[in-house]
Write a protein that holds these residues in place. Structure first.
Motif, short mmCIF file in Angstrom:
data_model
loop_
_atom_site.label_atom_id
_atom_site.label_comp_id
_atom_site.label_asym_id
_atom_site.label_seq_id
_atom_site.Cartn_x
_atom_site.Cartn_y
_atom_site.Cartn_z
N LEU A 62 59.55 36.50 43.98
CA LEU A 62 58.83 37.47 43.28
C LEU A 62 57.24 36.89 43.08
CD1 LEU A 62 58.50 40.24 42.02
CD2 LEU A 62 58.97 39.41 39.74
N ILE A 63 56.40 37.60 43.66
CA ILE A 63 55.04 37.25 43.59
C ILE A 63 54.52 38.31 42.47
CG2 ILE A 63 52.74 37.25 44.44
CD1 ILE A 63 54.15 36.32 47.00
N ILE A 64 53.78 37.80 41.32
CA ILE A 64 53.33 38.64 40.44
C ILE A 64 51.80 38.50 40.31
CG2 ILE A 64 53.40 39.11 37.83
CD1 ILE A 64 56.23 37.15 38.32
N GLU A 65 51.18 39.60 40.43
CA GLU A 65 49.81 39.50 40.70
C GLU A 65 49.24 40.39 39.50
OE1 GLU A 65 46.56 41.92 43.18
OE2 GLU A 65 47.42 40.37 44.41
N ILE A 66 48.57 39.59 38.51
CA ILE A 66 47.79 39.89 37.38
C ILE A 66 46.49 40.36 37.43
CG2 ILE A 66 47.65 39.99 34.84
CD1 ILE A 66 50.16 37.67 35.38
N LYS A 67 46.10 41.63 37.41
CA LYS A 67 44.55 41.74 37.53
C LYS A 67 43.75 42.55 36.39
CE LYS A 67 43.29 44.11 41.22
NZ LYS A 67 43.27 44.66 42.60
N ALA A 68 42.80 41.97 35.76
CA ALA A 68 41.89 42.43 34.74
C ALA A 68 40.68 42.35 35.10
CB ALA A 68 42.37 42.01 33.28
N GLY A 69 39.84 43.51 35.31
CA GLY A 69 38.56 43.31 35.82
C GLY A 69 38.55 42.44 37.04
N GLU A 70 37.61 41.60 37.34
CA GLU A 70 37.33 40.95 38.26
C GLU A 70 38.26 39.58 38.70
OE1 GLU A 70 34.88 39.02 35.16
OE2 GLU A 70 35.38 41.33 35.90
N ILE A 71 39.20 39.41 37.30
CA ILE A 71 40.04 38.28 37.23
C ILE A 71 41.24 38.52 37.61
CG2 ILE A 71 40.81 36.42 35.85
CD1 ILE A 71 38.40 36.80 34.09
N ARG A 72 41.94 37.81 38.63
CA ARG A 72 43.07 37.91 39.36
C ARG A 72 43.80 36.53 39.23
NH1 ARG A 72 43.64 37.12 44.61
NH2 ARG A 72 45.86 37.79 45.64
N GLU A 73 45.02 36.60 38.75
CA GLU A 73 45.97 35.45 38.93
C GLU A 73 47.36 35.74 39.60
OE1 GLU A 73 46.97 31.62 35.86
OE2 GLU A 73 45.51 33.20 35.25
N ILE A 74 47.96 34.62 40.05
CA ILE A 74 49.27 35.01 40.72
C ILE A 74 50.24 34.04 40.20
CG2 ILE A 74 50.53 34.49 42.91
CD1 ILE A 74 48.29 36.67 43.17
N VAL A 75 51.40 34.41 39.99
CA VAL A 75 52.76 33.56 39.29
C VAL A 75 53.71 34.13 40.29
CG1 VAL A 75 54.05 33.66 37.42
CG2 VAL A 75 51.87 34.26 36.97
N ARG A 76 54.20 32.92 40.57
CA ARG A 76 55.78 32.91 41.61
C ARG A 76 56.72 32.90 40.62
NH1 ARG A 76 51.42 31.05 43.82
NH2 ARG A 76 50.75 31.87 45.82
N ALA A 77 57.88 33.37 41.03
CA ALA A 77 59.14 33.26 40.28
C ALA A 77 60.33 33.83 41.44
CB ALA A 77 59.12 34.31 38.93
N TYR A 78 61.50 33.91 40.72
CA TYR A 78 62.54 34.30 41.51
C TYR A 78 63.65 35.28 40.82
CZ TYR A 78 61.24 30.11 43.98
OH TYR A 78 60.48 29.20 44.70
N GLY A 79 64.10 35.90 41.91
CA GLY A 79 65.23 36.89 41.34
C GLY A 79 66.57 36.31 41.20
#
Length: 141
Positions: free
Chosen positions: A65-82
């Motif tokens: 699972l790739i989780i992309e968190i976006k707030a305004g111009e800031i973006r962060e990626i978190v990687r996890a598993y099912g």
């Protein structure tokens, strides 16, 4: 195969994002300072609202699972598993965990980041009550 769910949520002035092993997105609108894992509130959906194909993909033992968190111009990626053990049933809370612990609030396990690991510039944005937050969940099997 890739299946995507997009969650729209908001920031909140009580977001601290200091929890060392989890982070959470919730449909709840309010938050106390004790909720140190919560990174977004007022989510427009939770696990029961996800497409059945997304849940099926996430319940695959090989699911990433790739989780992309976006707030305004800031973006962060978190990687996890099912996991085949995921229940994906909680009506309001979605918890991403660094550990392998699973309960009905667990969305993903073995994540490479918890709330405390998120960039502080992102957390500053998440502390603004009017901040729109987009969380893209990409399940890959």
């Amino acid at each position: 195969m890739k299946v995507v769910e997009t969650i729209l949520a908001r920031g909140h002035e009580n977001i601290t994002a200091t929890h060392k092993t989890t982070f959470e997105i919730t449909k709840e609108e309010s938050l106390t300072k004790r909720g140190d894992c919560i990174i977004a509130v007022s989510a427009n959906k939770a696990m029961p609202d996800f497409k059945s194909e997304f849940k099926k993909a996430l319940k695959n033992e090989n699911a990433k699972l790739i989780i992309e968190i976006k707030a305004g111009e800031i973006r962060e990626i978190v990687r996890a598993y099912g996991s085949s053990q995921l229940q994906l049933t909680h009506p309001t809370d979605m918890v991403i965990r660094k550990s392998s612990y699973i309960c009905n609030r667990t969305l993903a396990i073995k994540a490479d980041k918890a709330a405390a690991d998120l960039s502080r510039s992102l957390v500053e944005k998440l502390r603004k009550p009017k901040q729109n937050v987009e969380i893209k969940l990409i399940a890959i099997i």
